[in-house]
Design a protein around this motif. Sequence first.
Motif, PDB file in Angstrom:
ATOM      1  N   GLU A 202       0.812  -1.228   0.000  1.00 43.99           N
ATOM      2  CA  GLU A 202       0.000   0.000   0.000  1.00 43.99           C
ATOM      3  C   GLU A 202       0.841   1.272   0.000  1.00 43.99           C
ATOM      4  O   GLU A 202       0.292   2.373  -0.067  1.00 43.99           O
ATOM      5  CB  GLU A 202      -0.938  -0.014   1.223  1.00 43.99           C
ATOM      6  CG  GLU A 202      -2.042  -1.059   1.056  1.00 43.99           C
ATOM      7  CD  GLU A 202      -2.641  -1.521   2.386  1.00 43.99           C
ATOM      8  OE1 GLU A 202      -2.320  -0.902   3.432  1.00 43.99           O
ATOM      9  OE2 GLU A 202      -3.399  -2.509   2.372  1.00 43.99           O
ATOM     10  N   ASP A 203       2.154   1.129   0.086  1.00 42.76           N
ATOM     11  CA  ASP A 203       3.025   2.318   0.125  1.00 42.76           C
ATOM     12  C   ASP A 203       3.095   2.949  -1.268  1.00 42.76           C
ATOM     13  O   ASP A 203       3.640   2.357  -2.204  1.00 42.76           O
ATOM     14  CB  ASP A 203       4.426   1.888   0.586  1.00 42.76           C
ATOM     15  CG  ASP A 203       5.386   3.067   0.723  1.00 42.76           C
ATOM     16  OD1 ASP A 203       5.128   4.129   0.113  1.00 42.76           O
ATOM     17  OD2 ASP A 203       6.395   2.910   1.426  1.00 42.76           O
ATOM     18  N   PRO A 204       2.567   4.153  -1.416  1.00 40.16           N
ATOM     19  CA  PRO A 204       2.527   4.756  -2.760  1.00 40.16           C
ATOM     20  C   PRO A 204       3.912   5.095  -3.315  1.00 40.16           C
ATOM     21  O   PRO A 204       4.061   5.303  -4.514  1.00 40.16           O
ATOM     22  CB  PRO A 204       1.695   6.027  -2.558  1.00 40.16           C
ATOM     23  CG  PRO A 204       1.784   6.333  -1.101  1.00 40.16           C
ATOM     24  CD  PRO A 204       1.975   5.025  -0.389  1.00 40.16           C
ATOM     25  N   ASP A 205       4.933   5.133  -2.460  1.00 41.87           N
ATOM     26  CA  ASP A 205       6.282   5.472  -2.929  1.00 41.87           C
ATOM     27  C   ASP A 205       7.025   4.276  -3.520  1.00 41.87           C
ATOM     28  O   ASP A 205       8.062   4.455  -4.148  1.00 41.87           O
ATOM     29  CB  ASP A 205       7.127   6.006  -1.759  1.00 41.87           C
ATOM     30  CG  ASP A 205       6.671   7.382  -1.333  1.00 41.87           C
ATOM     31  OD1 ASP A 205       5.951   8.024  -2.125  1.00 41.87           O
ATOM     32  OD2 ASP A 205       7.023   7.792  -0.209  1.00 41.87           O
ATOM     33  N   ILE A 206       6.539   3.059  -3.250  1.00 44.85           N
ATOM     34  CA  ILE A 206       7.274   1.878  -3.693  1.00 44.85           C
ATOM     35  C   ILE A 206       6.904   1.514  -5.128  1.00 44.85           C
ATOM     36  O   ILE A 206       5.725   1.433  -5.478  1.00 44.85           O
ATOM     37  CB  ILE A 206       7.067   0.710  -2.700  1.00 44.85           C
ATOM     38  CG1 ILE A 206       7.874   1.009  -1.421  1.00 44.85           C
ATOM     39  CG2 ILE A 206       7.475  -0.632  -3.305  1.00 44.85           C
ATOM     40  CD1 ILE A 206       7.845  -0.054  -0.370  1.00 44.85           C
ATOM     41  N   HIS A 207       7.937   1.337  -5.956  1.00 43.53           N
ATOM     42  CA  HIS A 207       7.721   1.027  -7.377  1.00 43.53           C
ATOM     43  C   HIS A 207       7.787  -0.469  -7.670  1.00 43.53           C
ATOM     44  O   HIS A 207       7.077  -0.966  -8.526  1.00 43.53           O
ATOM     45  CB  HIS A 207       8.800   1.700  -8.233  1.00 43.53           C
ATOM     46  CG  HIS A 207       8.910   3.176  -8.050  1.00 43.53           C
ATOM     47  ND1 HIS A 207       9.697   3.756  -7.074  1.00 43.53           N
ATOM     48  CD2 HIS A 207       8.321   4.201  -8.717  1.00 43.53           C
ATOM     49  CE1 HIS A 207       9.601   5.075  -7.164  1.00 43.53           C
ATOM     50  NE2 HIS A 207       8.772   5.381  -8.149  1.00 43.53           N
ATOM     51  N   ILE A 208       8.722  -1.153  -7.013  1.00 38.09           N
ATOM     52  CA  ILE A 208       8.994  -2.560  -7.345  1.00 38.09           C
ATOM     53  C   ILE A 208       8.892  -3.379  -6.068  1.00 38.09           C
ATOM     54  O   ILE A 208       9.505  -3.023  -5.047  1.00 38.09           O
ATOM     55  CB  ILE A 208      10.409  -2.732  -7.940  1.00 38.09           C
ATOM     56  CG1 ILE A 208      10.581  -1.856  -9.191  1.00 38.09           C
ATOM     57  CG2 ILE A 208      10.684  -4.202  -8.274  1.00 38.09           C
ATOM     58  CD1 ILE A 208      12.014  -1.835  -9.739  1.00 38.09           C
ATOM     59  N   ILE A 209       8.145  -4.480  -6.140  1.00 33.39           N
ATOM     60  CA  ILE A 209       8.037  -5.370  -4.982  1.00 33.39           C
ATOM     61  C   ILE A 209       8.658  -6.716  -5.324  1.00 33.39           C
ATOM     62  O   ILE A 209       8.356  -7.312  -6.357  1.00 33.39           O
ATOM     63  CB  ILE A 209       6.555  -5.523  -4.562  1.00 33.39           C
ATOM     64  CG1 ILE A 209       6.067  -4.184  -3.978  1.00 33.39           C
ATOM     65  CG2 ILE A 209       6.382  -6.667  -3.560  1.00 33.39           C
ATOM     66  CD1 ILE A 209       4.641  -4.176  -3.512  1.00 33.39           C
ATOM     67  N   VAL A 210       9.553  -7.160  -4.448  1.00 27.88           N
ATOM     68  CA  VAL A 210      10.211  -8.453  -4.626  1.00 27.88           C
ATOM     69  C   VAL A 210       9.540  -9.446  -3.686  1.00 27.88           C
ATOM     70  O   VAL A 210       9.523  -9.232  -2.477  1.00 27.88           O
ATOM     71  CB  VAL A 210      11.712  -8.341  -4.294  1.00 27.88           C
ATOM     72  CG1 VAL A 210      12.398  -9.694  -4.438  1.00 27.88           C
ATOM     73  CG2 VAL A 210      12.382  -7.301  -5.183  1.00 27.88           C
ATOM     74  N   GLU A 211       9.007 -10.529  -4.246  1.00 21.66           N
ATOM     75  CA  GLU A 211       8.360 -11.548  -3.413  1.00 21.66           C
ATOM     76  C   GLU A 211       9.320 -12.711  -3.221  1.00 21.66           C
ATOM     77  O   GLU A 211       9.673 -13.401  -4.183  1.00 21.66           O
ATOM     78  CB  GLU A 211       7.057 -12.024  -4.072  1.00 21.66           C
ATOM     79  CG  GLU A 211       6.287 -13.076  -3.287  1.00 21.66           C
ATOM     80  CD  GLU A 211       6.769 -14.505  -3.555  1.00 21.66           C
ATOM     81  OE1 GLU A 211       7.040 -15.225  -2.569  1.00 21.66           O
ATOM     82  OE2 GLU A 211       6.873 -14.890  -4.740  1.00 21.66           O
ATOM     83  N   THR A 212       9.762 -12.918  -1.999  1.00 19.18           N
ATOM     84  CA  THR A 212      10.658 -14.044  -1.705  1.00 19.18           C
ATOM     85  C   THR A 212      10.127 -14.818  -0.500  1.00 19.18           C
ATOM     86  O   THR A 212      10.910 -15.303   0.334  1.00 19.18           O
ATOM     87  CB  THR A 212      12.104 -13.559  -1.444  1.00 19.18           C
ATOM     88  OG1 THR A 212      12.071 -12.570  -0.410  1.00 19.18           O
ATOM     89  CG2 THR A 212      12.727 -12.958  -2.675  1.00 19.18           C
ATOM     90  N   ILE A 213       8.805 -14.920  -0.449  1.00 21.62           N
ATOM     91  CA  ILE A 213       8.173 -15.676   0.643  1.00 21.62           C
ATOM     92  C   ILE A 213       8.148 -17.163   0.302  1.00 21.62           C
ATOM     93  O   ILE A 213       8.423 -18.018   1.127  1.00 21.62           O
ATOM     94  CB  ILE A 213       6.719 -15.183   0.876  1.00 21.62           C
ATOM     95  CG1 ILE A 213       6.702 -13.685   1.199  1.00 21.62           C
ATOM     96  CG2 ILE A 213       6.041 -15.999   1.973  1.00 21.62           C
ATOM     97  CD1 ILE A 213       5.330 -13.053   1.104  1.00 21.62           C
ATOM     98  N   GLY A 214       7.815 -17.455  -0.941  1.00 19.75           N
ATOM     99  CA  GLY A 214       7.675 -18.850  -1.366  1.00 19.75           C
ATOM    100  C   GLY A 214       6.288 -19.374  -1.075  1.00 19.75           C
ATOM    101  O   GLY A 214       5.492 -18.729  -0.388  1.00 19.75           O
ATOM    102  N   GLY A 215       5.988 -20.549  -1.632  1.00 19.26           N
ATOM    103  CA  GLY A 215       4.687 -21.172  -1.405  1.00 19.26           C
ATOM    104  C   GLY A 215       3.595 -20.548  -2.261  1.00 19.26           C
ATOM    105  O   GLY A 215       3.841 -19.604  -3.021  1.00 19.26           O
ATOM    106  N   GLN A 216       2.399 -21.105  -2.154  1.00 19.19           N
ATOM    107  CA  GLN A 216       1.326 -20.693  -3.064  1.00 19.19           C
ATOM    108  C   GLN A 216       0.147 -20.047  -2.363  1.00 19.19           C
ATOM    109  O   GLN A 216      -0.897 -19.851  -2.971  1.00 19.19           O
ATOM    110  CB  GLN A 216       0.850 -21.894  -3.881  1.00 19.19           C
ATOM    111  CG  GLN A 216       1.986 -22.534  -4.670  1.00 19.19           C
ATOM    112  CD  GLN A 216       1.499 -23.537  -5.679  1.00 19.19           C
ATOM    113  OE1 GLN A 216       0.530 -23.298  -6.383  1.00 19.19           O
ATOM    114  NE2 GLN A 216       2.176 -24.675  -5.753  1.00 19.19           N
ATOM    115  N   THR A 217       0.275 -19.735  -1.082  1.00 25.22           N
ATOM    116  CA  THR A 217      -0.880 -19.163  -0.382  1.00 25.22           C
ATOM    117  C   THR A 217      -0.698 -17.658  -0.199  1.00 25.22           C
ATOM    118  O   THR A 217      -1.193 -16.865  -0.999  1.00 25.22           O
ATOM    119  CB  THR A 217      -1.087 -19.875   0.969  1.00 25.22           C
ATOM    120  OG1 THR A 217       0.140 -19.836   1.707  1.00 25.22           O
ATOM    121  CG2 THR A 217      -1.481 -21.329   0.748  1.00 25.22           C
ATOM    122  N   ILE A 218       0.071 -17.279   0.821  1.00 27.22           N
ATOM    123  CA  ILE A 218       0.205 -15.851   1.107  1.00 27.22           C
ATOM    124  C   ILE A 218       0.978 -15.132  -0.005  1.00 27.22           C
ATOM    125  O   ILE A 218       0.663 -13.995  -0.364  1.00 27.22           O
ATOM    126  CB  ILE A 218       0.850 -15.623   2.495  1.00 27.22           C
ATOM    127  CG1 ILE A 218       0.732 -14.142   2.885  1.00 27.22           C
ATOM    128  CG2 ILE A 218       2.285 -16.080   2.537  1.00 27.22           C
ATOM    129  CD1 ILE A 218       0.878 -13.914   4.361  1.00 27.22           C
TER     130      ILE A 218
END
Lengths: 435, 435
Positions: free
Chosen positions: A69-85
């Motif tokens: 929800e941070d309007p300043d962030i352009h790129i999000i890196v997802e390194t959680i893994g798995g298929q749920t969250i």
Amino acid sequence: MEKINIGILGYGVVGTGVAKLLKEKKQLLEHRVGAQLNLKTIADIDTTTDRGINLGSTNLISDGNLIIEDPDIHIIVETIGGQTIAREFILKALEHKKHVVTANKALLAGHGNLLMKTAKENQVDLAFEASCGGCMPIIKSLRESLVANNITSMSAILNGTCNYILTRISNDGSSFEAALKDAQDLGYAEAEPSLDIDGHDTAHKLAILNALAHGMEINLKDIHVEGIRNIRPEDIQFAKEFGYTIKLLAIGKIHDNHVEARVHPTMIPDSNPLSNVNSSMNAIVIEADATGQTMLYGHGAGMMPTASAVLSDIADIARNIISGGNTRVPILGYLEDHIQHIPILNMAQLNTRYYLRFEAQDHPGVLSRISGVLGENNISIESVHQKGRNANGKVPIMMITHLANEASVQNALKQISTTQSVIGSPVIIRIEETP
Amino acid sequence: MEKINIGILGYGVVGTGVAKLLKEKKQLLEHRVGAQLNLKTIADIDTTTDRGINLGSTNLISDGNLIIEDPDIHIIVETIGGQTIAREFILKALEHKKHVVTANKALLAGHGNLLMKTAKENQVDLAFEASCGGCMPIIKSLRESLVANNITSMSAILNGTCNYILTRISNDGSSFEAALKDAQDLGYAEAEPSLDIDGHDTAHKLAILNALAHGMEINLKDIHVEGIRNIRPEDIQFAKEFGYTIKLLAIGKIHDNHVEARVHPTMIPDSNPLSNVNSSMNAIVIEADATGQTMLYGHGAGMMPTASAVLSDIADIARNIISGGNTRVPILGYLEDHIQHIPILNMAQLNTRYYLRFEAQDHPGVLSRISGVLGENNISIESVHQKGRNANGKVPIMMITHLANEASVQNALKQISTTQSVIGSPVIIRIEETP
């Protein structure tokens, strides 16, 4: 210099590697990308463990939603893994018009079509170089370098755990169980190793690579998958004597109106460049009509090789942002309107050569019975090798067939399994002569 | 769909390959790039020879200037070769604000800094994926995939002619002369083969790769270059017996404040992945701090592999044009302000291990004299191998040294050459144990 804000969801091994590169290579990245890549926030449930990174002005928080929800962030890196969250977070991030970088092959293989559709609708990039083959630039090569090629076949070693285990069995005659134990002790294999050793991780990657190579939707469910649990030192020894090596391969081949897509232990000749790919290393051989044979080779996993691939995606997106060219390359390298529905060949229709291993009691007539059933099923035998009795008094019988049909082979093996003197299930290893 | 007009200067082998892909892969390219890649005009002195391409609406003209001056043309492909007219045309094209794609490594190695400066001033792209390693995505990997890495070393087989010749000598004991003749008959080597076999072509490519890997200016003149003319079957045989292979390598390594850059025949252990790269195939092993070791392998030359690389550049530029992001990636992968002056190590300061071959008359005391001079020059011998007399009555003496200094070795060899019983110039092959 423009500042591009980055958020990381998941501060585990890969997340830590990405943070490390963003911090330690800050100046190099500025000199190369022409923008400040600022790691603004990391979110993880665990906000207390020291990962050895000097975070400086970077926030470490527990609620990933605040990054999205941070309007300043352009790129999000997802390194959680798995298929749920991870799935929920990525969908929400794309809907918030964030570019997303992920290494999550299981998620892409299972839900990639939905994620790509969502990215397209929101006109943002979804990048996943780190999902297949770690630091090897497979995805960039398929989407960009091979742009003018029709890719006829791919064969690849995409799981370091399996390759380590097979290399150990080959080098010192370890049993599968002992080699797996060593892989676990060395951190190459998980405590619950099924995802790797049963071939599923390799299949996830093949589903992604097929989509990129042929411009088709991601299709995991129709890929035939077998793992390496049944491989014994005697199989590898036998292969060696005939100039072959056994590898767990992902095989993707295009035909007129279908794709062959399968993951299984495979006997390949020593002339195949993949036969020299050992230990936990990965490699892919791509055959394409203009380039001919090419190969990429490198570390398929590990903190820094994976983080390096994530950074190449971040740099690509940053270069898009500062040059004004969002979503410059379509996600699969083909315009979305031209992604085709190409069916995957039903395994029963495969024609290839087979290595078969039977274990039998040393009774007269066993070989005759086995070869009789194969003959009835139209399977012609190229060579037979019967070794002396094992320590347990059983006799291994190895055969190599000429070109045969998979359904016929399966049918024959079912019949042979019911033969009294044959013990347990026969072992099948398919043979690939090319490339 | 946007139409991007392309002009080709030079309708030889590579130009024909590029035209072929633009024509035959028209639809595939549209589906992948999202623009029509229209081959508007080809210029060549020879406008009459049939190249087997159905040109359709494409113009074939004799004056390249008309392409450069055509306001409708966006991208110009230079496939003339050489450093005279190609240089003039490229400079003029850049000044006319055309994006330029070239495979001309000799020109880039000799005049690349000027060409890049001109491209930068005119805010257009200058792309050259096909200049090094044919269809292997070396340049894209260095500029984009390895963006967060410091590259510590590169070692590469970049000349198919040399690799074919060395493979032939190794496989069947051919003489250098016979293997070269075969390479010429097969079309792998030019009638005037010096550019290839004396190592210059490899040096051109190393000059380009060093610039990309380390963000330094292109510097050809300080690269040490030796070719393969002096390699004999007995050298390769000797190497084999000790688990080594001889390859013509381009070696680029970064040190604290200088770069090592050299091209010469090199003994590498069989564990080096380059030792399995045979015939006319090329490969590069890159060691970088985040990725560790990676390798790219493929056809380094030939009409279609080279054309495939040219097309990947064209597609990149087209994707820039339609997404509005001209000059999205700096030409060397580093912002021009951050291109450094990094000196290349003076060869005299190199420390490495050496294989030395002397040819001597079978007189008493020769070996003592040779080893004496080496000792005086502080060169310590790891092993000596003296074989029986040749057919011509001469005795070959092979030695492997411990780590030694190049200047000392050269000095010792000069002294040894003047020894009465030593015939001709000794042969030097440097040994690389890593990667």
